[in-house]
Design an enzyme around this catalytic site. Structure first.
Site, short mmCIF file in Angstrom:
data_model
loop_
_atom_site.label_atom_id
_atom_site.label_comp_id
_atom_site.label_asym_id
_atom_site.label_seq_id
_atom_site.Cartn_x
_atom_site.Cartn_y
_atom_site.Cartn_z
N PRO A 109 0.73 6.78 -4.51
CG PRO A 109 -1.59 6.00 -4.65
CD PRO A 109 -0.10 6.78 -5.41
CB CYS A 110 3.84 5.07 -0.19
SG CYS A 110 2.92 5.85 1.42
CD GLN A 111 -1.71 4.03 0.82
OE1 GLN A 111 -1.15 4.12 -0.49
NE2 GLN A 111 -2.34 5.09 1.40
#
Length: 497
Positions: A109-111
């Site tokens: 996940p890149c958030q």
């Protein structure tokens, strides 16, 4: 970290004997990375995805390994709560985790790493350092625990370029240092999807590690297309590269397209043959009834591009005479604005057009309401979006048919104004299938859930064509010999953009 050299050697021997490399993918989403690996000749042995709808999409498109039930294959799993052996036991695989997989991959996940995600976390939590405390920012440490449990011969991680600057910390360098202590040669670089046949300017970091016994450093695919990156992408690339160490870096120079490479795939080449959609303004009730899985016929009178043909004929995902995913958002206030926007226009231009439409509406009123009155405000609200043009310049964007699309993100699960169809006659944002095409999902690929969920899955995914290019190069590296490629650290002066 434990190094099981004999186990890894046996896995390499297995792969080099002609067996398909077996992949465990963490944070698999709906399967963009997996689709690329499968197309490159890898065996999808297991996947972990905590979103139940995305996990269901994955199971819709990939058959479970022999002996694994469809219920288990489609079940959501959490990489934090379950160990690698838990995953193996749950699926009922015949061997423990350390013997079941040759490749460990993840689109983490890149958030928490992406600058846009950091800003959102700050606004939601009122904490300038909220991104540092986001549990998703620590998943790479959990990933390293999976590495120890699985003992893969190859590792692939995908993320946003901003992971190079996590509050001043270069996370890929930390991951590489840890993996080198665990017996891997490592490297990372930035790859843009548009250079690999995807009709989208999408910059991503890829980190690859190979067992040191191979005696080679990881390599990255050569571009098949050339494209001019817009200034915003060039700027983001420059900022990211500032955090690559000047000495001892594991960074690999960004592969460059040759002068003879084909031009990037344009949005027109990508989606012009997909169904003409007008129900959103002609018959909104019909659009409300339409499901993501409902089919419409292709546009038969449009010349079929090589890219469109590839999306229709992807082996195992072939489409017939019709295609699913023909749902769009119902935003009637903005249809007239979409119609008047020129290709490539952004929100400030849209706002100007909206004000013109409002002025025209006032002239049609027999008794125009006084400026600033509630009726005046109400009428203006029917014509003009409420967002500040100075604060949201990139909130809207109309596709340019001659160029690749801008980056698709998970935010399209909430609105698709960043991708307005260039065809003014259709006066709409893109459909689910058009978004899938721009991400290089084949037309036979199906998405579980309703429209918003489908958009979110597409925006979160790794473009399959880019994944396939990475996977093909990885498989070549697994088959290479010591004499074919050099070993050693990346020289400091190799940090060319």
């Amino acid at each position: 970290m434990i190094i099981d050299a004999d186990n890894r050697a046996a896995k390499l021997q297995r792969v080099r004997s002609g067996e398909k490399p077996r992949v465990l993918e963490l944070c698999s989403g709906c399967g963009g990375l997996s689709l690329g690996f499968a197309a490159a000749g890898f065996n999808l042995q297991a996947h972990v995805e905590c979103d139940p709808i995305a996990a269901k999409s994955y199971a819709l498109n990939f058959e479970p390994p022999e002996g694994v039930s469809s219920d288990k294959w489609s079940a959501p799993r959490d990489m934090v709560e379950q160990t690698a052996d838990d995953v193996v036991d749950d699926l009922g695989l015949a061997t423990p985790a350390a013997a079941s997989f040759d490749v460990l991959a993840a689109g983490l996940p890149c958030q928490a790493f992406a600058r846009i995600g950091r800003s959102k976390l700050r606004s939601l939590k009122g904490d300038v350092d909220a991104f540092r405390n986001d549990p998703r920012a620590r998943l790479y440490k959990r990933f390293l625990q999976y590495v120890e449990a699985v003992q893969p011969v190859a590792i692939v991680i995908e993320n946003v370029p901003d992971i190079l600057n996590f509050g001043g910390h270069n996370v890929p360098e930390e991951i590489c240092a840890t993996l080198e202590e665990a017996g891997y040669n490592t490297g990372y670089t930035l790859l843009n999807a548009a250079f690999y046949g995807v009709p989208q300017i999408r910059e991503r970091l890829f980190l690859i590690a190979l067992d040191q016994s191979l005696g080679i450093r990881p390599s990255f695919p050569e571009p098949t297309c050339k494209a001019e990156l817009p200034s915003g992408y060039e700027g983001a690339r420059t900022v990211a590269l500032k955090h690559v160490p000047s000495e001892g870096s594991r960074f690999t120079p960004i592969p460059q397209a040759s002068a003879m490479a084909a031009g990037a795939v344009s949005t027109k080449e990508a989606i012009a043959d997909l169904p003409y959609i007008s129900e959103h303004f002609r018959d909104p009730a019909a659009m409300r009834r339409r499901k993501v899985g409902d089919e419409l016929a292709y546009r038969s009178y449009v010349d079929l591009s090589e890219y469109a043909r590839r999306m229709r004929e992807w082996p195992g995902f072939e489409a017939g005479e019709s295609v699913t995913g023909n749902v769009v958002r119902l935003t009637p206030r903005d249809f007239p604005i979409f119609r008047r926007m020129p290709a490539g226009a952004d929100y400030p231009q849209a706002l100007k057009i909206a004000e013109e439409i409002f002025a025209e509406r006032l002239l049609l009123e027999l008794s125009p309401p006084p400026h600033g009155s509630k009726p005046w405000d109400d009428l203006r609200g029917q014509c003009v979006p409420p967002y500040d043009g100075g604060k949201f310049p990139n909130k809207w964007w109309k596709l340019d048919p001659a160029l690749p699309s801008r980056t698709l993100t998970a935010h399209i699960g909430k609105d698709t104004y960043s991708h307005i169809h260039w065809d003014s006659k259709q006066q709409r944002t893109i459909s689910v299938r058009e978004a899938a095409r721009l991400q290089s999902f084949p037309d036979g690929f199906q998405f579980a859930g309703a429209m918003n969920a489908a958009f979110r899955q597409i925006g979160n995914a790794v473009p399959p064509l880019l994944a396939m290019a990475v996977a093909e190069r990885l498989r070549n590296d697994l088959m290479a010999t010591r004499t074919e490629k050099g070993v050693g650290p990346t020289p400091p002066d190799s940090m060319a953009a």
